[in-house]
Design a protein around this motif. Structure first.
Motif, mmCIF file in Angstrom:
data_model
loop_
_atom_site.group_PDB
_atom_site.id
_atom_site.type_symbol
_atom_site.label_atom_id
_atom_site.label_comp_id
_atom_site.label_asym_id
_atom_site.label_seq_id
_atom_site.Cartn_x
_atom_site.Cartn_y
_atom_site.Cartn_z
ATOM 1 N N MET B 401 121.243 60.234 11.882
ATOM 2 C CA MET B 401 120.626 59.509 10.776
ATOM 3 C C MET B 401 120.505 60.413 9.550
ATOM 4 S SD MET B 401 119.610 56.428 10.459
ATOM 5 C CE MET B 401 119.353 55.846 8.813
ATOM 6 N N ARG B 405 122.271 59.898 5.831
ATOM 7 C CA ARG B 405 121.558 59.893 4.546
ATOM 8 C C ARG B 405 121.954 61.072 3.667
ATOM 9 N NH1 ARG B 405 115.197 58.179 5.594
ATOM 10 N NH2 ARG B 405 115.645 56.079 6.330
ATOM 11 N N TYR B 426 122.989 55.546 -1.229
ATOM 12 C CA TYR B 426 121.598 55.901 -1.561
ATOM 13 C C TYR B 426 121.493 56.304 -3.027
ATOM 14 C CZ TYR B 426 121.453 56.249 3.535
ATOM 15 O OH TYR B 426 121.550 55.986 4.873
ATOM 16 N N ARG B 430 115.776 54.606 -5.601
ATOM 17 C CA ARG B 430 115.323 53.822 -4.449
ATOM 18 C C ARG B 430 114.965 54.697 -3.242
ATOM 19 N NH1 ARG B 430 118.257 48.479 -3.126
ATOM 20 N NH2 ARG B 430 116.257 48.271 -2.090
ATOM 21 N N ASP B 433 112.043 53.735 -1.216
ATOM 22 C CA ASP B 433 112.163 52.577 -0.321
ATOM 23 C C ASP B 433 112.611 52.961 1.079
ATOM 24 O OD1 ASP B 433 113.533 50.423 -2.948
ATOM 25 O OD2 ASP B 433 111.467 50.967 -2.413
ATOM 26 N N LEU B 434 113.087 54.192 1.234
ATOM 27 C CA LEU B 434 113.597 54.607 2.536
ATOM 28 C C LEU B 434 112.453 54.824 3.505
ATOM 29 C CD1 LEU B 434 116.391 57.198 1.677
ATOM 30 C CD2 LEU B 434 116.690 55.011 2.824
ATOM 31 N N GLN B 435 112.666 54.361 4.734
ATOM 32 C CA GLN B 435 111.650 54.608 5.758
ATOM 33 C C GLN B 435 111.769 56.050 6.228
ATOM 34 O OE1 GLN B 435 111.265 51.790 8.824
ATOM 35 N NE2 GLN B 435 111.206 50.067 7.425
ATOM 36 N N LEU B 437 112.043 59.145 8.556
ATOM 37 C CA LEU B 437 112.687 59.285 9.867
ATOM 38 C C LEU B 437 111.756 59.959 10.866
ATOM 39 C CD1 LEU B 437 116.250 60.352 8.766
ATOM 40 C CD2 LEU B 437 115.512 58.134 9.606
#
Lengths: 212, 437
Positions: B401, B405, B426, B430, B433-435, B437
């Motif tokens: 992950m 990213r 990406y 924004r 807005d990313l969750q 990890l």
């Protein structure tokens, strides 16, 4: 049966279920990817173009309608859709009548991402995902559902998961695509897929970044 | 009249001053000149950090640029502190056994010359550590990397350094020649890199299932070129400063350095053509760095033609070394193992082979081989063990992950080129807005 007649048959079968925009998109899709495939490919065609809940629920009926229309005499088929539908009509990405939720956006993103690779590469990517499904860290039931989707089985259920699982699945597909075409192209495809689905996602108030 | 007055006054002042300045020139302490030269050279070696940062980040992908630069930046910071605290003492402290120093830790009070030496050597320690950052780029946990840097600058590098450069080090007493650190600095960095990449594994998608090696092009070849230039400039301080004196032999040393760098680039291109490959800029720059690495051991003890030969072979080896590593499916983003490990080894051997007035002396060659072997055994085993422990505790490799990213986002929360990532999934606006990890 020549292409125009087959197109008229598919159009006749689909007409009762789609609005103009959705119908034009569906016919375009059929012509690009399925026009030269045998009848059993209609299942795959419908799984690709029936995005909304309502359409998915009627897939079996739509399939029967198309198969019935193919058997009709030419004079009973509707006119060629590329003449009947106005070419100046703006093509929308999403069927105007459908209400598309999180699951549908997620599936649209998966499909968009996977469709960026060539057909040959897609086969090996799907095979990779099937062979490495054990590495996907989600519960077994979700894994099975996803595996069925990857194998393109006709009894595929909607990929309805919690956000964290969707994120993992997108990443799982990203890894599979990386391993087959490299990370540079994989990143480009992911970016293009997001741009494609972004309009749809905005219309449904879905934050695409939740999947990333 | 006024002009005449001014003339007389200024002439008188000059006459008074000249004898004084003449007397001062005779009394200038040579140590002052040595100090100025060593400190200037140390500052030039400092600039090599910028060279490494540019070269390595240029060869990395855009989504990992901040991460590469941060590794280089903090190598200098963390390395400086730990080398001062522990490494310098291990390397240059009183060494009764020949294996490790036992004083001069956290130097606070010392003769002026010791501070000069400490400043100069801190830059060398940082160089050894930063070599590893390029090899490990694009998939290494940042905290884990810094822990590795700590181990290298505090223990791994200084212990070998004490064998080769401490007055009572067992290798030095054997007559081992490594004037400015082909092995002490560069091979140490190279073997640490090898250990790290063996444990890390390759980047996603680097190697295909059918054995194909995918090219993952760096995002900015301009950086690579400028990085190469900066490194080359810094190397004049690296090699010249190792005399620890402002002597008349500096010209020979710097000329050897320069010619080897030039020959290295030529050697790399010739090897590329021989292998029917295009004249890649990364190969040319790496080739010159390889030449500079190779000459570092013998720059003070080789005639110029042999410096050219050393650099030429170093450059050719750098191209071959990268291919060998790829065949072994070891992913080294910048070619650090080939350029610093392999060419450091070659340069140290060359220092024994081409020793001025004593060429091809079997005893000297044997001593060089012992030093090369000792470096590999000590550094590779200790680095592999260190990274293995890091992998089992903190975690060495980032998750898939993170790789998706990009480490700029996952390790540093920022994007290197926020206005220029059109093809990226990406965008800077924004990121929030990313969750997590």
């Amino acid at each position: 049966m020549d292409l125009v007649t087959r197109r008229r048959a598919v159009y006749t079968g689909l007409r009762p279920y789609f609005d103009d925009n959705g119908l034009l998109l569906a016919i375009k899709l059929w012509q690009e990817k399925y026009a030269d495939k045998p009848k059993y490919a209609f299942s795959e065609f419908l799984s690709e173009c029936c995005k909304s809940k309502e359409l998915r629920a009627q897939r079996t009926h739509i399939l029967s309608s198309i198969l019935h229309a193919i058997e009709l005499p030419e004079k009973e088929m509707l006119a060629d859709p590329f003449e009947e539908l106005k070419p100046t009509q703006k093509i929308e990405q999403a069927p105007a009548t459908a209400s598309v939720g999180l699951t549908e956006i997620f599936e649209a993103l998966l499909n968009a991402f996977l469709s960026k690779v060539s057909n040959k590469e897609q086969l090996t990517v799907r095979l990779y995902m099937i062979n490495h499904i054990a590495e996907l860290k989600i519960d077994n039931r979700s894994k099975l559902k996803f595996s069925t989707w990857v194998e393109q089985k006709t009894d595929t259920q909607p990929l309805s998961y919690e956000i964290a699982h969707m994120q993992k699945i997108i990443n799982f597909m990203y890894v599979a695509i990386c391993e087959h075409i490299g990370p540079v192209r994989a990143d480009q495809h992911l970016s293009q897929s997001i741009k494609e689905v972004e309009v749809l996602a905005k219309a449904e108030d879905v934050n695409l970044y939740d999947f990333l | 009249m006024a002009n005449l007055k001014a003339y007389v006054i200024s002439s008188s002042v000059l006459c008074l001053l000249l004898p004084i300045s003449g007397m001062a020139a005779e009394n200038v302490d040579i140590k002052v000149l040595d100090t100025v030269w060593v400190l200037m050279a140390g500052a030039m070696v400092f600039l090599m950090q910028a060279g490494f940062a540019l070269l390595e980040s240029g060869m990395a992908r855009a989504k990992n640029v901040v991460n590469v630069m941060m590794k280089n930046y903090m190598d200098l910071c963390v390395g400086s502190l730990l080398f001062w605290l522990l490494g310098y003492g291990l390397m240059f402290g009183t060494n009764a056994t020949g294996w490790v120093g036992t004083d001069l830790f956290g130097l606070a009070k010392a003769p002026d010359w010791d501070f000069n030496l400490l400043f100069f050597q801190i830059m060398f320690a940082a160089t050894a550590a930063t070599i590893v950052s390029g090899a490990m780029a694009e998939r290494t946990n940042y905290l884990a990397y810094l822990i590795g840097t700590s181990g290298i600058t505090a223990i791994i590098y200084p212990i070998y350094g004490s064998w080769a450069w401490n007055d009572h080090g067992w290798l030095k007493e054997m007559g081992f020649i490594d004037f400015a650190g082909s092995t002490v600095v560069h091979s140490v960095g190279g073997w640490c890199s090898l250990a790290a990449i063996m444990l890390l594994g390759p980047r996603l998608g680097k190697f295909g299932s059918n054995g194909e090696v995918r090219d993952l092009p760096g995002h900015n070849l301009g950086y690579v070129a400028i990085g190469g230039f900066l490194l080359w400039f810094g190397w004049f301080g690296f090699n010249g400063g190792s005399t620890l004196a402002a002597g008349t032999n500096l010209g020979h040393i710097l000329l050897n350095t320069h010619m080897a760098g030039a020959a290295g680039a030529v050697g790399a291109l010739l090897m590329s053509y021989a292998m029917r490959k295009p004249a890649l800029m990364t190969n040319a720059v790496n080739g010159s760095v390889a030449g500079l690495v190779a000459i570092t051991a013998g720059c003070a003890s080789m005639a110029i033609p042999y410096a050219v030969l050393t650099g030429l072979i170093g450059g050719a080896l750098s191209v071959v070394g990268v291919k060998v590593l790829e065949k072994m499916r070891l992913d080294d983003v910048v070619g650090a193992v080939a350029v610093h490990g392999l060419c450091g080894m070659w340069g140290t051997l060359a220092a024994g082979l081409f020793l001025i007035n004593d060429m091809f002396n079997p005893h000297q060659i044997m001593v060089q081989l012992i030093g090369i072997g000792a470096a590999f055994v000590w550094v590779f085993i200790s680095a592999y063990s260190m990274y293995w422990i890091i992998a089992k505790t903190v975690g060495l490799r980032v998750s898939a992950m993170h790789e998706q990213r990009g480490l700029d986002i996952t390790e540093h929360g920022e994007i290197a080129y926020p206005e220029f990532n059109f093809d990226s999934a990406y965008s800077a606006d924004r990121l929030k807005d990313l969750q997590k990890l």
